[in-house]
Design an enzyme around this catalytic site. Structure first.
Site, mmCIF file in Angstrom:
data_model
loop_
_atom_site.group_PDB
_atom_site.id
_atom_site.type_symbol
_atom_site.label_atom_id
_atom_site.label_comp_id
_atom_site.label_asym_id
_atom_site.label_seq_id
_atom_site.Cartn_x
_atom_site.Cartn_y
_atom_site.Cartn_z
ATOM 1 N N LYS A 19 -64.055 39.617 -21.982
ATOM 2 C CA LYS A 19 -64.008 39.024 -20.524
ATOM 3 C C LYS A 19 -62.746 39.632 -19.770
ATOM 4 C CE LYS A 19 -67.236 35.867 -20.891
ATOM 5 N NZ LYS A 19 -67.979 36.270 -22.025
HETATM 6 C C1 LIG Z 1 -72.901 33.971 -18.833
HETATM 7 C C2 LIG Z 1 -72.078 33.416 -20.126
HETATM 8 N N1 LIG Z 1 -72.472 31.937 -20.302
HETATM 9 C C3 LIG Z 1 -71.753 31.245 -21.095
HETATM 10 C C4 LIG Z 1 -70.826 32.098 -22.209
HETATM 11 C C5 LIG Z 1 -70.385 31.469 -23.201
HETATM 12 O O1 LIG Z 1 -68.837 31.433 -23.133
HETATM 13 P P1 LIG Z 1 -67.961 31.401 -24.573
HETATM 14 O O2 LIG Z 1 -68.269 32.606 -25.337
HETATM 15 O O3 LIG Z 1 -66.627 31.483 -24.338
HETATM 16 O O4 LIG Z 1 -68.492 30.024 -25.135
HETATM 17 C C6 LIG Z 1 -70.735 33.535 -21.862
HETATM 18 C C7 LIG Z 1 -69.830 34.199 -22.813
HETATM 19 O O5 LIG Z 1 -70.122 34.998 -23.459
HETATM 20 C C8 LIG Z 1 -71.177 34.260 -21.182
HETATM 21 O O6 LIG Z 1 -71.425 35.387 -20.765
#
Ligand SMILES: Cc1ncc(COP(=O)(O)O)c(C=O)c1O
Length: 376
Positions: free
Chosen positions: A189
């Site tokens: 990210k």
């Molecule tokens: C669009 C989207 N939503 C939700 C997430 C979930 O985030 P995390 O991986 O921090 O749980 C991500 C991360 O990859 C994402 O790209």
């Protein structure tokens, strides 16, 4: 005889951008002995809220955890329909499925790859209770139109901004538009804490609730074993928060480096006919460069391209497959091809190229050269 040929260096899909500042702040926390529920978390939340222009921010263990808490607070009940995008990450729909919600996928706009408001409106039924919108690939969604649909039909709305830290919609940052949303800090990210996430909210009451729910439903008086509601352990640690503070300090520089990398790809790919570059910004949408996702022309064997790039040491990705066509979605809900034709077409042609702030011009030339060879 041993092979003495020079090995090609690998170019990864993504890589975090870290320096001595992260080491310094993480070491400070280690030495302080306050590894969780300490001051670094409060500081990270304050700085983050300020950066995105949100009244309140609550740090959590992941973007998924943040989205789940928001759906939990929205009060999803068994069988509630929730409209969301097929071009997303599975967590975007999982966050309400955990609570008993049923996913309804509306198709996307072929250019922005975000939810098409008319498709969302058409998907509303008397069982619809909410909408989870997504700012996919760092490109802000049509928030005002989507919010108007939610208001018209009495639905709650959550913004999955996990990929969009730094993006701007109608001139102000995603996070500042009066809608609750979540950001994610996985290492690919724009800002990373290893794992981690942040929920932003315009409501002080929701913020208090988020802090209680992430910490096993504790009340916010000083009694540790005093639980006033059913909660979760979705706490972030102070070590992660320290990383986040160091990353926030240089966020603008990292975003500008990402922008430079994207611009260089744009130039290098301008004459490659089979490749469509990501949509450019306009007056209302300013992308925060998260990934560099191109669309290959119809009929190109994408798997073969990916394999040829891999053979040259270049890590590309089939980013992203349509969520409704994931095996568990097909099994649970019977979703199949044809449900969201625009998203399905896009997802069958998209390819993510190596992309991170410190990617060099030389490596980008290698990527594009290898891509041209793979397409030839
Ligand atoms: C669009 C989207 N939503 C939700 C997430 C979930 O985030 P995390 O991986 O921090 O749980 C991500 C991360 O990859 C994402 O790209």
């Amino acid at each position: 005889m041993r092979d003495t040929g020079t090995a090609v260096s690998k170019i990864p899909l993504s890589r975090p951008y870290l320096d001595e500042r992260e080491e310094e702040l993480v070491l400070d926390v280690l030495r302080s002995g306050r590894l969780s529920l300490g001051p670094a978390i409060d500081r990270f939340e304050e700085l983050f809220a300020e950066r995105v222009g949100a009244p309140y921010a609550a740090a959590v263990s992941s973007g998924t955890a943040g989205l789940h808490l928001l759906c939990h607070i929205a009060g999803v009940a068994d069988g509630d329909e929730v409209i969301t995008s097929p071009i997303a990450f599975v967590a975007t729909a999982n966050c309400f499925i955990f609570e008993g919600g049923r996913p309804v996928f509306a198709d996307v706009d072929p250019q922005t790859l975000n939810l098409e408001p008319a498709a969302v409106e058409a998907a509303v039924t008397e069982r619809t209770k909410g909408i989870v919108v997504v700012d996919m690939f760092g490109y802000p969604c049509e928030l005002d139109e989507l919010r108007a649909i939610a208001e018209r039909h009495g639905l709650w709305l959550i913004d999955d901004s996990c990929e969009a830290l730094g993006a701007e919609y109608k001139g102000s940052p995603v996070g500042s538009h009066g809608v609750s949303g979540a950001f994610g800090f996985y290492p690919n990210k724009q800002l990373t804490t290893g794992e981690g996430g942040m929920v932003t909210t315009p409501s002080e009451e929701e913020w208090e609730l988020l802090k209680s729910l992430r910490n096993q439903g504790r009340s916010y008086d000083s009694r540790w074993f005093h639980h006033v509601r059913l909660g979760f352990n979705y706490r972030i640690t102070d070590l992660q928060a320290a990383l986040g503070i160091a990353q926030l300090e240089k966020l603008d520089r990292m975003l500008s480096m990402r922008g430079d990398v994207a611009a260089r790809y744009g130039e290098l790919l301008a004459d490659v006919e089979e490749v469509e570059a990501p949509l450019a910004d306009d007056a209302e949408h300013r992308r925060s460069w998260f990934v560099y996702v191109v669309k290959l022309a119809s009929g190109i064997d994408r798997d073969a391209v990916l394999e040829r790039l891999g053979a040259q040491g270049i890590e590309a990705g089939l980013y992203v497959p349509a969520v409704h066509l994931q095996p568990y979605m097909r099994e649970r809900y019977g979703f199949a091809e044809g449900l969201c034709p625009i998203a399905e077409d896009a997802c069958s042609r998209t390819l993510a190229l190596p992309f991170f702030p410190q990617l060099t011009a030389e490596d980008q030339q290698r990527v594009v050269g290898a891509l041209k060879d793979a397409l030839a």
